[in-house]
Design a protein around this motif. Structure first.
Motif, PDB file in Angstrom:
ATOM      1  N   ILE A   5      -9.754  57.687  15.927  1.00 39.81           N
ATOM      2  CA  ILE A   5     -10.632  56.993  15.414  1.00 39.81           C
ATOM      3  C   ILE A   5     -10.925  57.787  14.249  1.00 39.81           C
ATOM      4  N   SER A   6     -10.955  59.476  14.658  1.00 41.80           N
ATOM      5  CA  SER A   6     -11.112  60.114  13.634  1.00 41.80           C
ATOM      6  C   SER A   6      -9.892  59.976  12.545  1.00 41.80           C
ATOM      7  N   LYS A   7      -8.409  59.804  12.853  1.00 34.79           N
ATOM      8  CA  LYS A   7      -7.752  60.173  12.173  1.00 34.79           C
ATOM      9  C   LYS A   7      -6.576  58.846  12.534  1.00 34.79           C
ATOM     10  N   PRO A   8      -7.302  57.383  11.515  1.00 38.34           N
ATOM     11  CA  PRO A   8      -6.378  56.081  12.279  1.00 38.34           C
ATOM     12  C   PRO A   8      -4.329  56.375  12.066  1.00 38.34           C
ATOM     13  N   ASN A   9      -4.117  57.813  11.137  1.00 39.68           N
ATOM     14  CA  ASN A   9      -2.442  57.862  10.904  1.00 39.68           C
ATOM     15  C   ASN A   9      -2.271  58.339  11.795  1.00 39.68           C
TER      16      ASN A   9
END
Length: 241
Positions: free
Chosen positions: A25-29
């Protein structure tokens, strides 16, 4: 090292899944390092549940698995490629082109190991999920006087093959070799999530987390990493202070 002990398997699975989901969620990739075996099954089920509720998308995520048996085709129901599809990949929106496992059917296994390491240089793992073997192995890095840093082919110890025999019809069907990320590869992850359950793991948990750092207990090298979270059930953690 941050250690948490849980009273129930459901609480343990939910906590591990939430840590992985929060990363996405905090880093979609985000790049996730994934594991197989009995330990992660409940974790993956919880991740699938959260995806189905619309709480997270994996469309931008890349995954690298720790290991794969040598000689098992991906559609073999005991291969880790099959396992990952069964328990996670087939139930979420991650593209097939973004999920990577070592190829245990490669004609040149040494070249496969080199290429697998090169891919991880391009996409550093944000969180590496690990289980713990009865002899202290992580991935298929078995106890030895020295350990390989990068991805490599390993001859599995009989104790490891016997522990995995419950998944096969006969002991003879358990592969003798596997490709595994090396301990050096594992330690390059930005953070590590170690999940262990069961009374039969209590002694090795204590050795790995509080004993001397030694290649005879490969998991003890996790003590050198600055960001390790350990999630245990009550039985696995019963020998810790």
């Amino acid at each position: 090292m941050h250690i948490q002990i849980f009273d129930t398997q459901a609480e343990l699975d939910a906590s591990a899944a939430n840590l992985l989901i929060d990363t996405v969620i905090s880093k979609p990739n985000a790049v996730l390092g994934l594991a197989t075996g009995s330990t992660p099954i409940g974790i993956y089920a919880k991740m699938v549940e959260m995806y189905r509720k619309g709480e997270v998308s994996f469309s931008g995520v890349t995954t690298f698995n720790l290991d794969e048996y040598v000689g098992l085709k991906p559609y073999n129901d005991q291969s880790y490629a099959y396992y990952m599809n069964k328990h996670l990949f087939a139930h979420i929106d991650i593209p097939d082109t973004q999920t990577f496992l070592p190829n245990g059917m490669a004609e040149d296994l040494d070249a496969e190991c080199v290429n697998y390491d090169k891919m991880q240089v391009l996409k550093q793992i944000d969180v590496q999920l690990l289980g713990l073997g009865h002899n202290g192995h992580i991935g298929f890095n078995e106890p030895d006087h020295a350990l390989s840093g990068g991805t490599h082919v390993v001859k599995l110890k009989e104790a490891t093959r016997e522990a995995n025999a419950r998944f096969f019809a006969t002991m003879d069907e358990v592969p003798e070799y596997a490709i595994t990320m090396g301990v050096g590869s594992i330690l390059k992850a930005n953070s590590i999530l170690l999940v262990v359950r069961g009374a039969d793991k209590a002694e090795i948990v204590k050795q790995a987390l509080t004993g001397p750092i030694t290649t005879e207990v490969p998991a003890s090298l996790l003590q050198t990493h600055p960001r390790v979270t350990v999630l245990l059930d009550r039985e696995a953690g019963r020998m810790l202070d």
